[in-house]
Enzyme design. Structure first.
Site, mmCIF file in Angstrom:
data_model
loop_
_atom_site.group_PDB
_atom_site.id
_atom_site.type_symbol
_atom_site.label_atom_id
_atom_site.label_comp_id
_atom_site.label_asym_id
_atom_site.label_seq_id
_atom_site.Cartn_x
_atom_site.Cartn_y
_atom_site.Cartn_z
ATOM 1 N N CYS A 24 0.912 -1.254 0.128
ATOM 2 C CA CYS A 24 -0.199 -0.141 0.055
ATOM 3 C C CYS A 24 0.965 1.318 0.065
ATOM 4 O O CYS A 24 1.326 1.565 -1.011
ATOM 5 C CB CYS A 24 -0.936 0.022 1.147
ATOM 6 S SG CYS A 24 -2.271 1.252 0.926
ATOM 7 N N HIS A 69 -3.771 -5.130 0.208
ATOM 8 C CA HIS A 69 -3.289 -5.534 1.543
ATOM 9 C C HIS A 69 -3.453 -7.024 1.524
ATOM 10 O O HIS A 69 -4.468 -7.663 2.021
ATOM 11 C CB HIS A 69 -4.159 -4.867 2.403
ATOM 12 C CG HIS A 69 -3.909 -3.620 2.930
ATOM 13 N ND1 HIS A 69 -2.679 -3.167 3.671
ATOM 14 C CD2 HIS A 69 -4.211 -2.341 2.337
ATOM 15 C CE1 HIS A 69 -2.869 -1.811 3.685
ATOM 16 N NE2 HIS A 69 -3.869 -1.226 3.054
ATOM 17 N N GLU A 95 -2.004 -8.574 3.584
ATOM 18 C CA GLU A 95 -1.973 -9.155 5.155
ATOM 19 C C GLU A 95 -3.457 -8.775 5.884
ATOM 20 O O GLU A 95 -3.469 -9.111 7.125
ATOM 21 C CB GLU A 95 -0.904 -7.995 5.945
ATOM 22 C CG GLU A 95 -1.223 -6.847 6.138
ATOM 23 C CD GLU A 95 -1.207 -5.724 5.110
ATOM 24 O OE1 GLU A 95 -1.240 -4.520 5.273
ATOM 25 O OE2 GLU A 95 -1.425 -6.300 3.764
#
Length: 251
Positions: A117, A217, A219
């Site tokens: 990001c 993202h 994660e």
């Protein structure tokens, strides 16, 4: 057994004025650390705003690989623009300076680096690229919802010849994102590695160095479970390949 050193660089360790946002960021950043440890990395986590740029360079000097994670907008002066734009967030100029310096050193040293990001945007700015300061979020971010619902799910198409396509096992994938800025002019040596359905660049790679950025993202809790492990595995592959080359030279 060789345990490669992974440094995870976040923006700041504290946001007392934005506790809900900070809590969300900590969940995301914590996942990178946890998955890194699970994959056998020796993980160090550093908040760039909590040290000087010189200290950040010193603390990361022995990193085998680096991940720069998400957070606030980059200070506009670093890419030749001004403040006052729509959707502007807080800025951490010292963190920006330090992270930009880390990217430039990684390029010079051949250190594998992943940007997530904001981390993708740091890579682009560090190499002379620009940022579109505000986009029509559309598919890229859920607006007017609680922070835990801000991540939007959409598809991206990876370039068939990209390292990302090889590492993620295909060219059409589902991602989660939450961004209001995007890549403008690409930095020196960078190529687009993925695009969203609306044409925005969603990933970039350096054409010779092991440097990759993803605008989404991997994660995030609801992201495909194998995305982050695959990206970390790609970093590890670069580290181990470089280590073998050094051993051959020394033999």
């Amino acid at each position: 057994m060789f345990a490669p050193r992974l440094v995870v660089i976040e923006v700041t360790g504290t946001r007392p004025d934005r506790p809900e946002y900070h809590a969300k960021v900590q969940v995301l950043n914590g996942r990178v650390v946890t998955d890194g440890v699970s994959d056998g990395w020796n993980v160090m986590r550093i908040a760039a705003a909590d040290v000087t740029p010189d200290e950040l360079l010193w603390d990361t000097r022995h990193a085998d690989a680096i991940v720069i994670v998400g957070g606030e907008d980059i200070t506009p002066s670093f890419y030749g623009e001004t403040t006052g734009y729509e959707g502007e967030t807080a800025h951490f100029a010292a963190a920006d300076e330090g992270q930009i310096a880390v990217v430039r050193r990684a390029l010079a040293a051949g250190t594998p680096l992943l940007g997530i990001c904001r981390g993708l945007q740091i890579i682009n700015v560090a190499l002379g690229g620009s940022i579109v300061q505000h986009i029509d979020e559309g598919i890229h971010k859920n607006e007017g919802v609680p922070i835990d619902e801000i991540l939007s799910t959409h598809t991206v198409t990876l370039t068939t010849t990209s390292g990302l396509a090889r590492g993620l096992g295909g060219t059409d994938i589902v991602v989660q994102s939450a961004h209001h800025q995007s890549v403008g002019r690409l930095g020196a040596g960078l190529v687009a590695a993925a695009v969203a359905p609306d044409g925005l660049i969603e990933a970039l790679e350096h054409h010779t160095a092991p440097i990759t950025g993803v605008q989404w993202h991997p994660e995030a809790p609801d992201a495909p479970a194998d995305q982050l492990p695959r990206l970390l595995a790609s970093l590890r592959g670069h580290v181990e390949s470089s280590r073998r080359e050094r051993e051959l030279v020394a033999a």
